[in-house]
Scaffold this motif. Structure first.
Motif, PDB file in Angstrom:
ATOM      1  N   SER B 166      41.474  42.586  23.897  1.00 29.94           N
ATOM      2  CA  SER B 166      42.861  42.172  23.691  1.00 29.94           C
ATOM      3  C   SER B 166      43.394  41.754  25.047  1.00 29.94           C
ATOM      4  N   VAL B 167      43.602  40.462  25.202  1.00 30.73           N
ATOM      5  CA  VAL B 167      44.028  39.962  26.511  1.00 30.73           C
ATOM      6  C   VAL B 167      45.529  39.666  26.467  1.00 30.73           C
ATOM      7  N   SER B 168      46.227  40.203  27.439  1.00 31.73           N
ATOM      8  CA  SER B 168      47.670  39.972  27.500  1.00 31.73           C
ATOM      9  C   SER B 168      48.092  39.770  28.945  1.00 31.73           C
ATOM     10  N   GLY B 169      49.355  39.434  29.133  1.00 25.83           N
ATOM     11  CA  GLY B 169      49.881  39.305  30.485  1.00 25.83           C
ATOM     12  C   GLY B 169      50.018  37.866  30.927  1.00 25.83           C
ATOM     13  N   ASP B 170      49.843  37.643  32.223  1.00 28.91           N
ATOM     14  CA  ASP B 170      50.089  36.320  32.803  1.00 28.91           C
ATOM     15  C   ASP B 170      48.904  35.393  32.587  1.00 28.91           C
ATOM     16  N   CYS B 171      48.771  34.899  31.366  1.00 29.57           N
ATOM     17  CA  CYS B 171      47.693  33.948  31.078  1.00 29.57           C
ATOM     18  C   CYS B 171      48.194  32.954  30.040  1.00 29.57           C
ATOM     19  N   ALA B 172      47.543  31.798  29.978  1.00 29.80           N
ATOM     20  CA  ALA B 172      48.016  30.737  29.081  1.00 29.80           C
ATOM     21  C   ALA B 172      47.682  31.037  27.624  1.00 29.80           C
ATOM     22  N   LEU B 189      38.817  35.105  32.716  1.00 31.79           N
ATOM     23  CA  LEU B 189      40.084  34.537  33.167  1.00 31.79           C
ATOM     24  C   LEU B 189      40.136  33.036  32.891  1.00 31.79           C
ATOM     25  N   ALA B 190      38.988  32.372  33.057  1.00 32.81           N
ATOM     26  CA  ALA B 190      38.932  30.939  32.765  1.00 32.81           C
ATOM     27  C   ALA B 190      39.168  30.707  31.273  1.00 32.81           C
ATOM     28  N   LEU B 191      38.574  31.570  30.463  1.00 29.16           N
ATOM     29  CA  LEU B 191      38.676  31.482  29.012  1.00 29.16           C
ATOM     30  C   LEU B 191      40.137  31.590  28.552  1.00 29.16           C
ATOM     31  N   VAL B 192      40.868  32.503  29.164  1.00 29.21           N
ATOM     32  CA  VAL B 192      42.228  32.778  28.690  1.00 29.21           C
ATOM     33  C   VAL B 192      43.281  31.986  29.480  1.00 29.21           C
ATOM     34  N   GLY B 193      42.823  31.216  30.465  1.00 29.69           N
ATOM     35  CA  GLY B 193      43.762  30.399  31.227  1.00 29.69           C
ATOM     36  C   GLY B 193      44.587  31.205  32.201  1.00 29.69           C
ATOM     37  N   ALA B 194      43.894  31.872  33.118  1.00 29.18           N
ATOM     38  CA  ALA B 194      44.606  32.675  34.122  1.00 29.18           C
ATOM     39  C   ALA B 194      43.952  32.483  35.477  1.00 29.18           C
ATOM     40  N   ASP B 195      44.039  31.249  35.996  1.00 34.00           N
ATOM     41  CA  ASP B 195      43.355  30.938  37.255  1.00 34.00           C
ATOM     42  C   ASP B 195      44.006  31.623  38.448  1.00 34.00           C
ATOM     43  N   GLU B 196      45.269  31.987  38.280  1.00 31.94           N
ATOM     44  CA  GLU B 196      46.030  32.472  39.430  1.00 31.94           C
ATOM     45  C   GLU B 196      46.074  33.999  39.509  1.00 31.94           C
ATOM     46  N   ALA B 197      45.334  34.663  38.633  1.00 31.23           N
ATOM     47  CA  ALA B 197      45.479  36.122  38.508  1.00 31.23           C
ATOM     48  C   ALA B 197      45.365  36.821  39.865  1.00 31.23           C
ATOM     49  N   ALA B 198      46.288  37.743  40.102  1.00 30.30           N
ATOM     50  CA  ALA B 198      46.273  38.516  41.349  1.00 30.30           C
ATOM     51  C   ALA B 198      45.616  39.879  41.128  1.00 30.30           C
ATOM     52  N   ALA B 199      45.580  40.316  39.883  1.00 29.30           N
ATOM     53  CA  ALA B 199      44.946  41.584  39.536  1.00 29.30           C
ATOM     54  C   ALA B 199      44.715  41.615  38.030  1.00 29.30           C
ATOM     55  N   VAL B 200      43.659  42.315  37.621  1.00 28.64           N
ATOM     56  CA  VAL B 200      43.386  42.456  36.196  1.00 28.64           C
ATOM     57  C   VAL B 200      43.159  43.931  35.900  1.00 28.64           C
ATOM     58  N   GLN B 201      43.908  44.438  34.961  1.00 26.43           N
ATOM     59  CA  GLN B 201      43.740  45.830  34.553  1.00 26.43           C
ATOM     60  C   GLN B 201      42.787  45.839  33.369  1.00 26.43           C
ATOM     61  N   VAL B 202      41.577  46.324  33.610  1.00 24.07           N
ATOM     62  CA  VAL B 202      40.551  46.333  32.567  1.00 24.07           C
ATOM     63  C   VAL B 202      40.460  47.736  31.974  1.00 24.07           C
TER      64      VAL B 202
END
Lengths: 234, 357, 180
Positions: B166-172, B189-202
């Protein structure tokens, strides 16, 4: 009951099937620090002070049954650091005014803090400040001194056949609840109930019997808590 | 046979997709699992917030009964009895932990049980209980249909198959994705459109906070383990605030049973606030790390054992979010004199002559 | 002969019991006088610091703005600052007022108490301003060592002082760490 051996602090010790690590260690004269555990009650696993290492992994000694494959360490610097920290946390969770407490000198929380050399708790205080309930003729409950060990809850159910106490609320708002909304005086608690005297701190105290033992003669004035268990071995 | 559909980890909404899109797959998985372990009773513990899904699910169950896929002698097989009922959750995060879930399902306060005994020995109403996540049961159904080889051919050596994220947050393109285990964070990140991500909480708040330097890490059990929650944080996000919010969440959801989790999460929160307010010191970080280690090692259940992860993982991976807010002084008093005398000043009608330091 | 180390003491919000305990070192006080000179302290009644001091001993918690000022000046003047006794370490008995908001506390004491007639909350400018709660010393300034006890026994104070004067860290054995 079937006997077996396991490794405790580097030596083989005997245990009976069904014994917890803590009980087996007691039998072998090895004291594992503990607060919520009481020998007459089922273990609760609340305080985690009896955390030990079982084959390298942290486990709770009062609830974990001993087994023949176990290599248990109880007295490492790492574990004692955990214990010291947990005890210090309990001091800032409540309001523990040792100088004016009836239980001082006989208090298990205080005794553990002595054992681990705490001079003063340094964490930010959480200031819950619950009111004292003195509505019972013979017993009062001061939740400022409560460490939520659940001993009164278990003793009332297991030993007294009542259910005067329970846990309510969640997280830091967890507190000992009573089976009456009108205070301790309206519960079925009796002066001679196990629950009335089983508190490790001064949270549940019999009235009119405080400060009877002189300084120097109280349980933990001279010898650290657990000495009675360690002596058995000698 | 109990299905854990509590789905309480913040940022997880994959089970909801299962329930709305492929509920039959789940019930089939449960039936198969029931057959395998010799259970005749199946319970779905459904997250309280998903109550609106209940009528639809009950309809599916009814249809499956009519088709002979639930009930007595399933598919005509003599003695294969299995049925499913849905137990609504009561809204607490910790009920996603298996033994708390069972306590709650039995009608008691949602708090973990002492383990051992584990649910497989003594679970629901003291009966041996197999307890699995909704997604796992769906996998079971698909493995039976398509074969173990098909399943094992996907993913990595130690994490076979696929994973719902389940992907959420700052992504397209937020949403639920089914990916092969072993996918790198970068690719995701490429898949969900989040090239600029500064951090990912997995893995949700209890998982790992990954900094850009580690975006090459893979999502699988042997590297970045996750129950499915992936939250993307863009460059504008204040990560200390994020850690603070996660910690507050855990302090709020702690059941209060054991001391390290109950008090430790709350104290950690207070100290994070001190750092946020510029009142933290190096000593804070040192002590908070000790605190975190203790809560992680000694807590009674998974909640406490992971509640300090937001702090501990960010302290490791992005230490700057803390150090840049520390006070320039070696010592900072907890006393805030101005605040502390405010009431007395008002009462006395004059100001304190003692100056702020 | 080099100058003797200088020691200063004070009592913030406390009962002077810790100072009494210091006097309880009995005849060792003669050794102590031989070892140190007292600067600002109720023991010699010197009111303000005469210069830098080696060891400062603080009794009592911090309950008002004057306490804050005194404690800060001790931190400023003393090389090593030792907090002594439960009040200094935790707020102690005076901090029992922390269980009640200051406003209620004052109203109960000066306005609503059952034995009061026509009471008023004192606000003479000479009276220090109370803080919202009683703070332990370590929440106000950096404290180097803490000696628990209510009061710490004469032995605790002697052991710790003797160690500090030798430039060692005070180490208290089991029987010397007590909170009452």
């Amino acid at each position: 009951m079937k006997k077996f051996t396991f490794v405790l602090n580097g030596r083989d010790v005997e245990a009976l099937e069904g014994q917890s690590i803590l009980e087996a260690a007691d039998g072998a004269g090895v004291y594992i620090p503990r607060l919520c555990y009481h020998k007459d009650l089922l273990p609760g696993g609340h305080c985690r002070v009896c955390s030990v290492k079982v084959n390298g992994k942290v486990a709770n000694a009062c609830t974990m049954p001993a087994a023949d494959w176990m290599v248990v360490d109880t007295d490492t610097e790492e574990l004692n650091e955990y214990r010291r920290l947990i005890i210090e946390l309990l001091f800032v969770e409540g309001n523990h005014f040792c100088p004016i407490c009836e239980k001082s000198g006989d208090c298990e929380l205080q005794a553990l803090a002595y054992k681990f050399g705490m001079t003063a708790p340094l964490w930010p205080t959480l200031s819950k400040n619950p009111p004292v309930d003195a509505s019972h003729p013979d017993v009062f409950i001061d939740r400022n001194r409560c460490v939520l060990c659940g001993r009164c809850v278990r003793a009332s159910r297991e030993r007294d056949g009542k259910s005067v106490f329970g846990l309510e609320g969640r997280g830091i708002r967890t507190r000992i609840a009573l089976d009456s909304l009108d205070g301790l005086g309206m519960t079925a608690l009796g002066r001679n109930d196990a629950a009335a005297t089983i508190c490790p701190t001064g949270s549940l105290v019999l009235k009119r019997v405080g400060f009877t033992t002189p300084y120097g003669a109280r349980a933990y004035d001279k010898a650290p808590i657990g000495s009675e268990i360690e002596k058995k071995e000698e | 046979m109990v299905c854990n559909a509590d789905e309480g980890e913040p940022g997880t909404f994959k089970d909801r997709v299962v329930f709305t899109e492929v509920p039959d797959l789940l019930f089939e998985g449960m039936t198969v699992a029931g057959y395998a372990v010799g259970a005749s009773e199946g319970i779905v513990y459904l997250r309280a917030e998903y109550e609106y899904l209940l009528p639809g699910l009950l309809e599916v169950l009814d249809r499956r009964r009519r088709l002979g896929l639930l009930g007595r002698n399933i598919c005509g097989k003599e003695g294969f009895d299995f049925d499913v009922r849905i137990q609504m959750g009561a809204g607490s995060y910790v009920c996603g932990e298996e033994s708390s879930l069972l306590e709650s399902a039995e009608g008691r306060r949602g708090a973990p049980r002492t383990r051992p005994p584990f649910p497989v020995t003594r679970g629901y109403r003291n009966q041996p209980t197999a307890l699995n996540n909704a997604e796992t049961l769906c996998c079971a159904a698909r493995i039976l249909a398509k074969g173990a080889d098909w399943f094992a051919a996907q993913g990595t050596r130690d994490s076979t198959g696929t994973k719902l994220l389940s992907v959420s947050g700052d992504c397209a393109r937020p949403g639920t994705y089914e990916v092969e285990f072993g996918l790198s964070v970068n690719k995701l990140l490429a898949l969900v459109g989040a090239d600029e991500a500064a951090a990912v909480q997995v893995g949700g708040p209890s998982g790992t906070c990954v900094a850009p330097k580690d975006f090459g890490r893979k999502i699988c059990y042997e590297d970045l383990s996750t129950g499915g929650s992936v939250m993307v944080f863009g460059p504008g996000r204040d990560m200390l605030e994020v850690v603070r919010d996660f910690t507050e969440f855990f302090a709020e959801e702690s059941c209060g049973w054991c001391a390290p989790c109950r008090v430790g999460t709350e104290v950690l929160l207070r100290m994070l606030d001190e750092i946020r307010d510029g009142r933290g010191t190096q000593d804070h970080l040192y002590r908070m790390m000790q605190l975190g280690d203790t809560v992680k090692a000694c807590s009674r259940c998974g909640l406490g054992q992971t509640a300090v992860n937001p702090f501990l993982t960010t302290l490791r991976n992005m230490r700057d979010i803390y150090t840049e807010r520390l006070s320039a002084h070696e010592y900072v008093p907890r006393l805030d004199l101005k605040k502390a005398v405010a009431f007395s000043e008002e009462l006395a009608g004059h100001r304190s002559e003692v100056k702020e330091e | 002969m080099a100058a003797k180390p200088r020691v200063a003491t004070c009592s913030l919000t406390g009962c002077f019991g810790c100072h009494m305990s210091l006097l309880d070192i009995d005849e060792r006080i003669i050794d102590l006088i031989g070892l140190v000179d007292f600067d600002k302290s109720p023991i010699d009644d010197i009111k303000s610091f005469t210069g830098p001091v080696d060891v400062g001993i603080i009794e009592g918690g911090v309950s008002n703005d004057e306490n804050v000022e005194v404690l800060r000046s001790f931190r400023e003047h003393c090389g090593v600052l030792v907090a002594v006794g439960e009040c200094a370490l935790t707020g102690g008995v005076p901090s029992m007022r922390n269980l009640v908001p200051l406003k209620e506390c004052l109203e109960e004491a000066y306005l609503k108490g059952p034995t009061l007639v026509g009471g008023a909350i004192p606000n003479d400018p000479e009276i220090p301003l109370l803080l919202d709660r009683v703070y332990p010393c370590h929440e106000v300034v950096r404290i180097d060592y803490m000696l628990p006890g209510c009061p710490p026994s004469a032995d605790v104070l002697w052991t710790a002082l003797a160690a500090l004067l030798k430039g060692e860290e005070p180490k208290l054995g089991y029987e010397l760490i007590k909170y009452d």
